[in-house]
Enzyme design. Structure first.
Site, PDB file in Angstrom:
ATOM      1  N   SER A 159       1.027  -1.587   0.207  1.00  0.00           N
ATOM      2  CA  SER A 159       0.117   0.051   0.312  1.00  0.00           C
ATOM      3  C   SER A 159       0.908   1.245  -0.294  1.00  0.00           C
ATOM      4  O   SER A 159       1.502   1.637  -1.083  1.00  0.00           O
ATOM      5  CB  SER A 159      -0.438   0.100   1.386  1.00  0.00           C
ATOM      6  OG  SER A 159      -2.234   1.103   0.908  1.00  0.00           O
ATOM      7  N   ASP A 236     -10.002  -5.728  -2.864  1.00  0.00           N
ATOM      8  CA  ASP A 236      -9.625  -4.725  -2.541  1.00  0.00           C
ATOM      9  C   ASP A 236     -10.341  -2.954  -2.582  1.00  0.00           C
ATOM     10  O   ASP A 236     -10.641  -2.864  -3.377  1.00  0.00           O
ATOM     11  CB  ASP A 236      -8.201  -4.120  -2.613  1.00  0.00           C
ATOM     12  CG  ASP A 236      -7.573  -3.373  -1.798  1.00  0.00           C
ATOM     13  OD1 ASP A 236      -8.024  -2.650  -1.263  1.00  0.00           O
ATOM     14  OD2 ASP A 236      -6.008  -3.779  -2.016  1.00  0.00           O
ATOM     15  N   HIS A 270      -7.011  -6.122   1.269  1.00  0.00           N
ATOM     16  CA  HIS A 270      -6.055  -4.990   1.291  1.00  0.00           C
ATOM     17  C   HIS A 270      -5.720  -5.445   2.490  1.00  0.00           C
ATOM     18  O   HIS A 270      -4.327  -4.761   2.847  1.00  0.00           O
ATOM     19  CB  HIS A 270      -6.605  -3.367   1.419  1.00  0.00           C
ATOM     20  CG  HIS A 270      -6.000  -2.560   0.997  1.00  0.00           C
ATOM     21  ND1 HIS A 270      -4.565  -2.029   0.044  1.00  0.00           N
ATOM     22  CD2 HIS A 270      -4.897  -1.638   2.147  1.00  0.00           C
ATOM     23  CE1 HIS A 270      -4.051  -1.258   0.039  1.00  0.00           C
ATOM     24  NE2 HIS A 270      -3.948  -1.018   1.661  1.00  0.00           N
TER      25      HIS A 270
END
Lengths: 292, 731
Positions: A159, A236, A270
């Site tokens: 991320s 996600d 995620h």
């Protein structure tokens, strides 16, 4: 069995914890950071091979809200690291306890959200220098104190950390042997997170933003061949929210013929469960270049 | 450290002591063990109740010394020999200087237990002390190993040469004096040549065994034949002889009978005469009496009777009295007719026709594809002037059909018959001739010509790093017994390779195990009763990477394979559909072709050069993948598909119609494919940039084959026989 710690250029490293794992050692250290002007912790995994020889180093950059703990306890990477003989270093995501006003107001800006940039705006510019920390100070510290080979280094992350890994690699051609990312923020100048963070850390001059944007950096990447592996969960939410924008990055890489394999993983989100599923593939990807 | 290790040689290296913290070191002698040693020894000394306690102490000590010797000698491997009792090997070798160096230990063994380290070598009840030993040795034992090895190495070096003249190993040092003039070679060379000789001798022995067995069999047959022949002679003679005897007996009977009859006849004749005489006499007497009576009668009567009498007398006396004996008592001379008996007797001595020769069975390996060598023997004293050998091919056809019989006359007892057809059985028989005529024919023996050599299908060889699969055409119309594959490793020109043979192969293909990364020359022979054929033309097989030919039977009609065998082309024009082959072997929907990958589980790697703008599919599939479906649309195939449309490259990795979402930014021009049976994986790579693209996990219950298809006109070129690149080995 203990390690020999040489005394040259030794910065005050304090061992916080040590646990044996897959015949290697998962440790956490704390030190006084010069760049960040505060105490910083980092996790470091030493594989069994490190007892007898210098190993390559693989740096992991965590995402928003993480500390040095999330990766080492949730990702389940120690087995692969042990098998491939890699030292894995996981720093924190931002300076801590700096008492800056507003640092704890949001989870996506300030504490736990350093965005791996060197801030130029007040009140952040004194402490929020994560880019220099990750690319300069931390490697120097690691090289001086641990059995790592300074010539063999790679970087990956998740991320915000994925964004960090990509920009560190693209801004330093040849420094990293390989790079990979999980659900990275590929084009921060165009996504809400990026806009918020960059305007806070870097001000309004968008040209300064591009210097920390992987999609832009790729367009003018001159350097040696990189082999980039990116895993992205299809389910996600941040992907759907337009925070990650991998298509832009892929298009730029296609244009510039930068080799990328981008895998859209059906059903994954995620979280660290997603990371744990594919971490072995990533470590093998790096081992191929680090152990070559 | 230096002082105590006075006995050690100068090149003895100690481990640096500061690698380990002091508290980590183990104690050299655990207390318990030490005391055991002491106690044991003390006990032994005490047990010696005789005044010569010292003497008795010496006896067990002699034992001890032996044990010590052994222990000492094996102390190098002390850790290894008593493995289970060994401490973790973490006893630091810094112990060594604290322990007695070798020289000191030797001294100690010569004395009573006076030293401060009684644990050493005090044997007694060995076990506890051995534990002490084992425990104490740890690293230290390795030190001893280091210490001792230099000596041994010296000895090895010294004995490294071999004197060919004396046929004995000698130290290098001694060469100059005693063996100065002799030929000397290195020990390993001598070893090799000795081994070679042994092998040669073994080979000779094997051959001899074979010959002797054949000879033994032949002798048996000869034995039987001799019995038969002599039996026959005996029979002949017996019947001959019996004939003679019968004839004689018959003659005897006849003669006796004849004699008997003659006698009877004569006797009867004589008797007849005698009877006649008797009657005559009676008549005479009667007349006399009558006359006398007459004389006594009156005159008248007398004259009457006298006249009558005179008539009677006159008649009577006129009758001839035959007083000749009709039958002579003499025995006429009769010579018996023995001529036929004589004839019979004579025939016993004339020269008979010979007895039948014995035709030998076919000697192994004596036939060629067009000739056989027929041998026979004669097992009697018969005189023979020539032999007549006849033969004809053996056919399975109805016996009514007459096969041409060939005959040749030879003087020897063997004949090489040529101009024959390979792999055919011929029936042979032989007769012997002399002046008396011809012998009966020998038994018929079947000889077979060797087969023609097979022809290896060199374009269809499949290989991988560990094996090769070759197939061939028989080269013979009729079946042969088996095939033999011969292979030789192609080495450097000086070294001649050993030829390995795989025998008894029933079908026209063979999977042979080989060593990786070598080159081999292989050839095939066909084998039948007559022996082996000549060698086929050889082929060369390289065991680098995996090689597979393309299978034309699977080729879609619109695909062609170029002459090199590895370029697959789909031309712009769509060719008219070819005739469908029987059975579903051709792809009918997907314009594809499959290869034949050697059925060996292991890792196989090959590459495909593609045109970036082409639409292609490459991967693997099972033999029985449905040919009317697209590759990747079922569970029997896994593949990577590339489509190029509107300047965009799209990649799919298909299995059972599903593909993960994959984006690839640099379009590969050379795709590497790794098939890993062991780990059930199929991986694809961009070879030029060593990039891993994707890996399938696939359950491979059987063997799969590479498959290739072109969705649009274009071409692709397959490269195989390549060693796996390093980057691939990570997967």
């Amino acid at each position: 069995m203990r390690l020999i710690f040489t005394n040259k250029g030794r910065m005050a490293l304090k061992e916080i914890s040590s646990n044996k794992c897959f015949e290697g050692l998962q440790k956490v250290f704390e030190h006084d950071s010069v760049e960040l002007s505060c105490k910083m912790k980092f996790g470091i995994y030493l594989p069994p091979k490190a007892e007898t020889e210098k190993c390559p180093a693989l740096y992991w950059l965590s995402g928003l809200t993480c500390t040095e703990q999330n990766f080492i306890s949730k990702a389940g990477y120690q087995q692969a690291a042990s098998e491939h003989g890699l030292v894995i270093i996981a720093p924190d995501t931002s300076p801590r306890g700096c008492s800056i006003k507003g640092e704890d107001e949001s989870w996506d800006f300030g504490t736990g959200a350093g965005f791996y940039v060197d801030a130029t705006e007040d009140p952040w510019k004194t402490n929020y220098r994560m880019y220099s920390y990750v690319t300069e100070e931390l490697p120097r510290l690691i090289n001086a104190n641990f059995p790592v080979d300074p010539q063999r280094m790679s970087i990956f992350g998740h991320s915000m950390g994925g964004h960090g890994a990509l920009i560190c690699a693209l801004k330093n051609p040849g420094k990293y042997k390989s790079v990979s990312a999980f659900a990275p923020i590929c084009n921060p100048v165009l996504c809400p997170w990026g806009k918020k963070a960059f305007s806070g850390y870097l001000g309004t001059d968008q040209s300064k933003w591009k210097a920390y944007d992987a999609t832009h950096l790729v367009k003018s990447y001159p350097g040696s061949q990189l082999d980039i592996l990116i895993d992205q969960g299809k389910d996600d939410q941040f992907l759907t929210d337009g925070q990650l924008l991998p298509d832009n990055f892929i298009a730029a890489c296609t244009e510039k013929k930068v080799p990328v394999v981008f895998r859209l993983q059906e059903g994954y989100d995620h979280s660290y469960y997603f990371i744990a599923t594919f971490i072995t593939d990533h470590i093998r990807h790096h081992a191929k270049y680090l152990n070559a | 450290m230096d002082g105590k290790a006075a006995g050690a040689p100068p090149d003895f290296h100690f481990y640096p002591m500061d690698l380990y913290d002091p508290e980590d070191r183990l104690h050299p002698f655990p207390e318990g063990a030490t005391q055991t040693g002491r106690e044991a020894y003390a006990e032994m000394a005490e047990e010696a109740s005789e005044p010569g306690g010292v003497a008795l102490g010496k006896a067990p000590r002699a034992q001890e010394e032996e044990v010590d010797e052994l222990v000492h000698l094996y102390a190098l491997g002390g850790a290894g020999e008593w493995g289970s009792e060994l401490a973790d090997g973490s006893a630091p070798c810094a112990e060594v200087p604290e322990h007695l160096p070798l020289g000191a230990q030797r001294d100690w063994r010569g004395e009573a237990g006076e030293r401060s380290c009684p644990g050493w070598g005090a044997a007694g009840p060995g076990r506890d002390l051995r534990e002490a030993y084992g425990y104490a040795h740890g690293r230290a034992s390795e030190e001893y190993e280091c210490y001792v090895i230099p000596e041994e190495e010296d000895e090895d070096e010294a004995a490294l040469v071999f004197c060919v003249t004396c046929k004995a190993p000698v130290r290098a040092l001694e060469v100059s004096d005693e063996h100065g003039e002799h030929e000397v070679t290195a020990l390993d060379k001598a070893l090799e040549s000795a081994k070679d000789e042994v092998h040669k001798n073994m080979f000779k022995l094997e051959k001899q065994i074979l010959e002797m067995e054949n000879f033994a069999n032949h002798l048996e047959e000869v034995f039987i034949t001799v019995e038969e022949n002599f039996g026959r002679q005996e029979q002949n003679f017996e019947s001959h002889y019996n004939e003679i005897l019968e004839t004689l007996a018959q003659k005897y009977e006849e003669k006796m009978q004849a004699l008997g009859e003659k006698k009877k006849a004569k006797l009867e004749a004589l008797y007849g005469q005698l009877v006649g005489c008797g009657e005559n006499l009676d008549t005479c007497k009667e007349l006399m009496e009558t006359i006398e009576e007459m004389c006594h009668e009156e005159k008248v009567d007398f004259i009457k009777d006298a006249v009558a009498m005179a008539d009677r007398l006159g008649k009577f006396l006129n009758t001839d009295t035959d007083v000749e004996i009709t039958t002579q008592p003499d025995f006429e001379d009769q010579t018996l007719d023995f001529s036929d008996v004589e004839q019979l007797m004579c025939s016993l001595h004339t020269l008979p026709a010979p007895s039948a020769p014995v035709i030998n069975p076919q000697a192994p390996n004596s036939a060629t594809g067009s000739s056989v060598r027929v041998c026979w023997s004669l097992y009697s004293d018969d005189t023979v002037e020539s032999y007549q050998l006849s033969y004809r091919p053996v056919r399975d056809s109805a016996p009514g059909k007459d096969q041409a019989v060939f005959t040749m006359t030879v003087k020897e007892t063997y004949c090489s018959v040529t101009n024959l057809v390979p792999n055919t059985q011929y029936e042979f028989w032989v007769t012997a001739q002399n002046k008396a005529g011809s012998s009966p024919t020998s038994e018929r023996a079947v000889y077979m010509t060797a087969p023609s050599p097979p022809i290896i299908k060199s374009k269809e060889i499949q290989s991988c790093e560990e094996a090769a699969l070759i197939c061939w055409e028989s080269g013979n119309l009729n079946p042969v017994d088996s095939y033999t594959v011969e292979l030789t490793q192609v080495e450097t020109p000086e070294a001649s390779g050993v030829t390995e043979s795989v025998v008894g192969i029933p079908a026209c293909e063979s999977l042979v195990q080989l060593q990786p990364r070598q080159s081999y020359t292989m050839s095939v022979r066909a084998l039948n009763m007559g022996g082996p054929s000549a060698r086929s033309d050889p082929v060369t097989v390289h065991t680098t990477g995996s090689r597979f030919p393309l299978n034309q039977h699977t080729c879609h009609p619109w695909l062609t394979v170029a002459d090199d065998g590895f370029t697959v082309v789909r031309s712009e024009r769509e060719a008219p559909p070819k005739e469908p082959l029987p059975g579903n072997t051709r792809f009918s929907r997907c314009v594809a072709i499959m290869g034949n990958l050697i059925p060996v589980r292991g890792r196989h790697y090959w590459e495909v050069e593609v045109d970036e703008r082409a639409d292609y599919t490459v991967g693997v599939a099972f033999d029985d993948v449905p040919k009317e479906e697209d590759l990747g649309a079922n569970r029997l195939s896994w593949c990577m598909r590339h489509r190029f449309a509107s300047s965009r490259h799209e990649y799919e990795f298909l299995h059972n119609k599903a593909t993960p979402g994959i984006r690839i930014t640099v379009s590969p021009r050379k795709i590497g494919i790794l098939l890993d049976y062991e780990n059930s994986k199929l991986s694809f790579f961009n070879v030029d940039i060593s990039q891993h693209l994707y890996t399938f996990s696939c359950q491979l219950h059987g063997f799969v084959h590479p498959c290739f298809s072109l969705e649009k006109p274009g071409r692709l070129r397959i490269r195989n026989g390549i060693a796996m690149p390093t980057h691939v080995t990570f997967y």
